[in-house]
Design a protein around this motif. Sequence first.
Motif, mmCIF file in Angstrom:
data_model
loop_
_atom_site.group_PDB
_atom_site.id
_atom_site.type_symbol
_atom_site.label_atom_id
_atom_site.label_comp_id
_atom_site.label_asym_id
_atom_site.label_seq_id
_atom_site.Cartn_x
_atom_site.Cartn_y
_atom_site.Cartn_z
ATOM 1 N N UNK A 154 0.834 -1.132 0.030
ATOM 2 C CA UNK A 154 0.494 -0.278 -0.238
ATOM 3 C C UNK A 154 0.835 1.159 0.230
ATOM 4 N N UNK A 155 2.090 1.385 0.565
ATOM 5 C CA UNK A 155 3.041 2.723 0.787
ATOM 6 C C UNK A 155 3.200 2.642 -0.876
ATOM 7 N N UNK A 160 3.093 5.764 -5.834
ATOM 8 C CA UNK A 160 2.506 5.770 -7.512
ATOM 9 C C UNK A 160 1.534 6.689 -7.553
ATOM 10 N N UNK A 161 0.518 6.965 -6.581
ATOM 11 C CA UNK A 161 -0.312 7.637 -6.890
ATOM 12 C C UNK A 161 -0.774 9.480 -6.561
ATOM 13 N N UNK A 184 -7.921 5.620 -6.101
ATOM 14 C CA UNK A 184 -9.398 6.424 -5.637
ATOM 15 C C UNK A 184 -8.998 5.318 -4.647
ATOM 16 N N UNK A 185 -8.842 4.513 -4.397
ATOM 17 C CA UNK A 185 -8.371 3.657 -2.378
ATOM 18 C C UNK A 185 -7.801 4.366 -1.519
ATOM 19 N N UNK A 186 -6.350 4.801 -2.048
ATOM 20 C CA UNK A 186 -6.201 5.057 -1.472
ATOM 21 C C UNK A 186 -5.536 6.701 -1.703
ATOM 22 N N UNK A 187 -6.283 7.473 -2.084
ATOM 23 C CA UNK A 187 -6.531 8.571 -2.222
ATOM 24 C C UNK A 187 -6.004 9.863 -0.996
ATOM 25 N N UNK A 188 -6.707 9.562 0.400
ATOM 26 C CA UNK A 188 -6.338 9.726 1.045
ATOM 27 C C UNK A 188 -4.708 9.655 1.879
ATOM 28 N N UNK A 216 -3.267 3.939 -13.420
ATOM 29 C CA UNK A 216 -3.763 4.448 -12.072
ATOM 30 C C UNK A 216 -4.147 3.374 -11.355
ATOM 31 N N UNK A 217 -4.596 1.759 -11.258
ATOM 32 C CA UNK A 217 -5.052 1.301 -11.085
ATOM 33 C C UNK A 217 -4.156 -0.073 -11.203
ATOM 34 N N UNK A 218 -4.129 -1.854 -10.534
ATOM 35 C CA UNK A 218 -3.646 -2.586 -10.423
ATOM 36 C C UNK A 218 -4.235 -3.606 -11.233
#
Length: 254
Positions: A154-155, A160-161, A184-188, A216-218
Amino acid sequence: MQPLRKGHYRARLAETPDDLRAAQRLRWICFLGRNGAPDDGSALDADALDAECSHMLIEDMRHGTLVCAFRFLPLADGSQIARSYSAQFYDLDALQRFDGPMVEMGRFCIHPDCHDPNIVRIAWAALTRFVDETGVEMLFGCSSFVGCEPEPHEDAFAMLKERHLAPRRWLPRVKAPRVFRFARALRMRKPDPKRAMAAMPPLLRSYLAMGGWVSDHAVVDPALKTMHVFTGVEIRAIPPARKRLLDAMLNGTA
């Protein structure tokens, strides 16, 4: 392309059916063998694209063993991108407008018993020579994270985001049935830079150092037990310092 030597390693293009089988065998060891697939000693990772690609072999000349392999699929421009391996997993309609020569780099693998950083260095030197000799203007492919769950990465995904998403004009869209929409999922989420870089696959780190960008996605690939992101590098956008380093590796001074 003439063979390239660095220390006791040699990079060369496959020339014979045996060369191709050696690359396919190494790919099987790296991509399928690590997941416990049954093996009688002759299992190969092969697909229909192999016949259309050039295959790069990195050999340890001390033992005559293959330690690294990858393949190139040259495309005249973006109008041919539907032929690529990546197009099976991503909607790449935006890249159809790219008007220069492109090459897809795929199936990059290093034998799991080999950890010498010079292997990656000569691989990138060989790639640099291939790009220079063929006039490629965009390099692209899929960069893989091990496993099908996003939590350990996730980091890396958050970094990447935050720093490395594709320009909107080239952004790949969703096509695969299973994806993790990390932007989208990690926008914050704010990434921890040290943990992010530790989780980043080495090949992807090299792409990013050259100014590369990602989808923007895996895509979740249960067959290979990986998650991969589409990755692109526009050759003219490579930072000058990185280009000098690649040239130095090619010329044997780094």
